[in-house]
Scaffold this motif. Structure first.
Motif, short mmCIF file in Angstrom:
data_model
loop_
_atom_site.label_atom_id
_atom_site.label_comp_id
_atom_site.label_asym_id
_atom_site.label_seq_id
_atom_site.Cartn_x
_atom_site.Cartn_y
_atom_site.Cartn_z
N UNK A 97 0.84 -1.19 0.00
CA UNK A 97 0.00 0.00 0.00
C UNK A 97 0.87 1.25 0.00
N UNK A 98 0.56 2.19 -0.89
CA UNK A 98 1.31 3.42 -1.01
C UNK A 98 0.58 4.54 -0.25
N UNK A 99 1.25 5.12 0.73
CA UNK A 99 0.69 6.23 1.49
C UNK A 99 1.72 7.35 1.56
N UNK A 100 1.36 8.43 2.19
CA UNK A 100 2.27 9.58 2.30
C UNK A 100 2.50 9.92 3.76
N UNK A 101 3.61 10.57 4.01
CA UNK A 101 3.91 11.12 5.34
C UNK A 101 4.41 12.55 5.15
N UNK A 102 3.92 13.45 5.97
CA UNK A 102 4.16 14.89 5.81
C UNK A 102 4.85 15.45 7.04
N UNK A 103 5.79 16.38 6.81
CA UNK A 103 6.43 17.14 7.87
C UNK A 103 6.44 18.60 7.46
N UNK A 104 6.66 19.48 8.42
CA UNK A 104 6.62 20.91 8.14
C UNK A 104 7.52 21.66 9.11
N UNK A 105 8.02 22.81 8.62
CA UNK A 105 8.81 23.71 9.46
C UNK A 105 7.95 24.80 10.08
N UNK A 110 -7.69 21.64 -4.71
CA UNK A 110 -7.40 20.94 -5.96
C UNK A 110 -5.89 20.81 -6.18
N UNK A 111 -5.16 21.90 -5.91
CA UNK A 111 -3.70 21.84 -6.05
C UNK A 111 -3.10 20.86 -5.06
N UNK A 112 -3.63 20.82 -3.86
CA UNK A 112 -3.11 19.89 -2.85
C UNK A 112 -3.37 18.44 -3.26
N UNK A 113 -4.57 18.15 -3.71
CA UNK A 113 -4.89 16.79 -4.14
C UNK A 113 -4.07 16.38 -5.36
N UNK A 114 -3.84 17.33 -6.27
CA UNK A 114 -3.02 17.02 -7.45
C UNK A 114 -1.58 16.71 -7.06
N UNK A 115 -1.04 17.45 -6.09
CA UNK A 115 0.32 17.18 -5.64
C UNK A 115 0.44 15.80 -5.00
N UNK A 116 -0.54 15.43 -4.19
CA UNK A 116 -0.53 14.10 -3.57
C UNK A 116 -0.68 13.02 -4.63
N UNK A 117 -1.58 13.24 -5.60
CA UNK A 117 -1.76 12.25 -6.68
C UNK A 117 -0.52 12.08 -7.52
N UNK A 118 0.18 13.17 -7.84
CA UNK A 118 1.42 13.07 -8.63
C UNK A 118 2.51 12.34 -7.86
N UNK A 119 2.54 12.51 -6.56
CA UNK A 119 3.55 11.84 -5.75
C UNK A 119 3.28 10.34 -5.66
N UNK A 120 2.01 9.96 -5.49
CA UNK A 120 1.66 8.54 -5.38
C UNK A 120 1.58 7.86 -6.73
N UNK A 121 1.44 8.63 -7.79
CA UNK A 121 1.28 8.04 -9.12
C UNK A 121 -0.16 7.74 -9.46
N UNK A 122 -1.07 7.93 -8.53
CA UNK A 122 -2.49 7.69 -8.75
C UNK A 122 -3.26 8.59 -7.78
N UNK A 123 -4.39 9.11 -8.22
CA UNK A 123 -5.19 9.97 -7.36
C UNK A 123 -5.86 9.12 -6.28
N UNK A 124 -5.76 9.49 -5.01
CA UNK A 124 -6.41 8.71 -3.95
C UNK A 124 -7.92 8.64 -4.16
N UNK A 125 -8.48 7.46 -3.85
CA UNK A 125 -9.92 7.31 -4.01
C UNK A 125 -10.69 8.20 -3.03
N UNK A 126 -10.13 8.39 -1.87
CA UNK A 126 -10.76 9.26 -0.85
C UNK A 126 -9.67 10.04 -0.15
N UNK A 127 -9.70 11.36 -0.27
CA UNK A 127 -8.70 12.18 0.38
C UNK A 127 -8.80 12.10 1.89
N UNK A 128 -9.96 11.70 2.40
CA UNK A 128 -10.11 11.55 3.84
C UNK A 128 -9.14 10.52 4.38
N UNK A 129 -9.07 9.34 3.71
CA UNK A 129 -8.16 8.30 4.18
C UNK A 129 -6.72 8.71 3.96
N UNK A 130 -6.42 9.45 2.90
CA UNK A 130 -5.04 9.89 2.66
C UNK A 130 -4.55 10.80 3.79
#
Length: 351
Positions: free
Chosen positions: A175-183, A246-266
């Protein structure tokens, strides 16, 4: 006799002249105290003295009144919270501009044998393993009515679909997921768009979008802007919010290679991994070269607000997903209380 009288008159005249000379000398040595000569001098100098007195009074009155720019600065409200890295203004001074948080997102692959299945990622397994009945001490309690009943009914409905998914080959993939950090550095989405255009069109040193963003982010790497959508951004136009999401979802989709089915779970999975990384003491600044525990702790609250917004959207587009997400907390609380119950049988604990 005549000669003697003439000499006496001459002496008297000399004495009178000497007295007059002494009086004149005394008047010249006397200070200016309002005498006739002083009055003449004051009358002569009164226009000049009056001019300087008026100038002094005018300057004093001007100094007593503050300048217009100072009064305008004092009338401004103090900025509270995050501010834009470009214009240095936030929600107080720019309530109609949407703020975003510079973040760094990376892709993570979770194998099946490391709880990478969809049932574990989405919390379905927690709902399916709830016992068929509650311990006697928990029957007819608020726990049963508020948490257990809804979570158990949803878990029963998931069992059939989970059995069918186990037979498919897709279930064996990681399963491909993301992890985010911030300054913790924020920027207005409009300011980022203007800065991006300026960086791209720079005549001498053009930069890509995220090369310029790295400089504005205190030289910390970033590749996405997390929209800070909350009740405080109610004055932001809906068009700006929709474009940022929309820009946020597109960035996550480009990183995963596929658009998440539900951004809630992402977002929820991203938040879960951040909590795990903090719990295990990982170096959160190793990915992007910056950020601290406090900035990433604040990121968790921003992600929770974003997840709540996606949950509200899912209630209209996908009610089952929203119900699933809202039942996870009830199922978890019910499971904790069931395990802690005194009359929970040991055989069920091992099972």
């Amino acid at each position: 006799e005549l000669f003697r009288k003439g000499i006496q008159q001459q002496q008297q005249q000399q004495q009178q002249q000497q007295q007059q000379q002494q009086q004149q000398q005394q008047q010249q040595q006397r200070p200016f105290d309002g005498s006739v000569s002083g009055a003449i001098r004051s009358t002569f100098l009164s226009p000049v003295l009056g001019f300087f007195s008026q100038a002094d009074s005018g300057s004093a009155s001007k100094n007593s009144a503050p300048p217009a720019w100072l009064a305008e600065m004092e009338a401004l409200e103090d900025e509270i919270g995050l501010t834009c890295a470009v214009c240095q203004e936030g929600r107080t001074l720019q309530p109609s501009e949407l703020l975003g948080l510079y973040c760094y997102v990376k892709k993570v692959s979770i194998p099946q044998n490391k709880c990478g299945g969809r049932a574990f990622i989405e919390g379905t397994m927690l709902l399916m393993v709830l016992p068929d009945s509650l311990p006697t001490s928990l029957v007819n309690t608020p726990l049963e009515h508020h948490w257990y009943t809804s979570a158990k009914s949803l878990g029963v409905s998931f069992r059939a679909s989970h059995t069918a998914s186990n037979t498919s080959s897709a279930n064996r993939k990681s399963t491909q997921v993301t992890t985010t950090v911030s300054a913790g550095n924020a920027i207005h989405c409009s300011c980022h768009a203007k800065a991006r255009s300026a960086d791209r069109n720079h005549p001498k040193a053009p930069k890509t979008e995220w090369e310029g963003a790295k400089l504005r982010n205190a030289r910390v790497s970033c590749n996405v802007i997390l929209p800070l959508v909350s009740s405080k951004s109610s004055k932001v136009p809906l068009v700006a919010v929709d474009m940022a999401l929309t820009d946020y979802q597109s960035a996550i989709g480009n990183l995963l290679g596929v658009r998440p089915k539900a951004m809630l779970w992402a977002v929820l999975n991203d938040l879960r991994l951040l909590l795990l990384r903090i719990a295990y003491g990982e170096a959160l600044n190793a990915d992007c070269g910056g950020g601290s525990l406090s900035s990433n702790a604040a990121l968790m609250f921003y992600q929770l607000l974003l997840a709540d917004m996606f949950t509200n959207d899912a209630e209209h587009d996908s009610p089952e997903t929203a119900r699933h997400a809202r039942s996870l907390s009830g199922g978890f609380l019910a499971a904790i209380n069931i395990i802690k119950a005194d009359d929970y049988e040991s055989s069920e604990k091992t099972a």
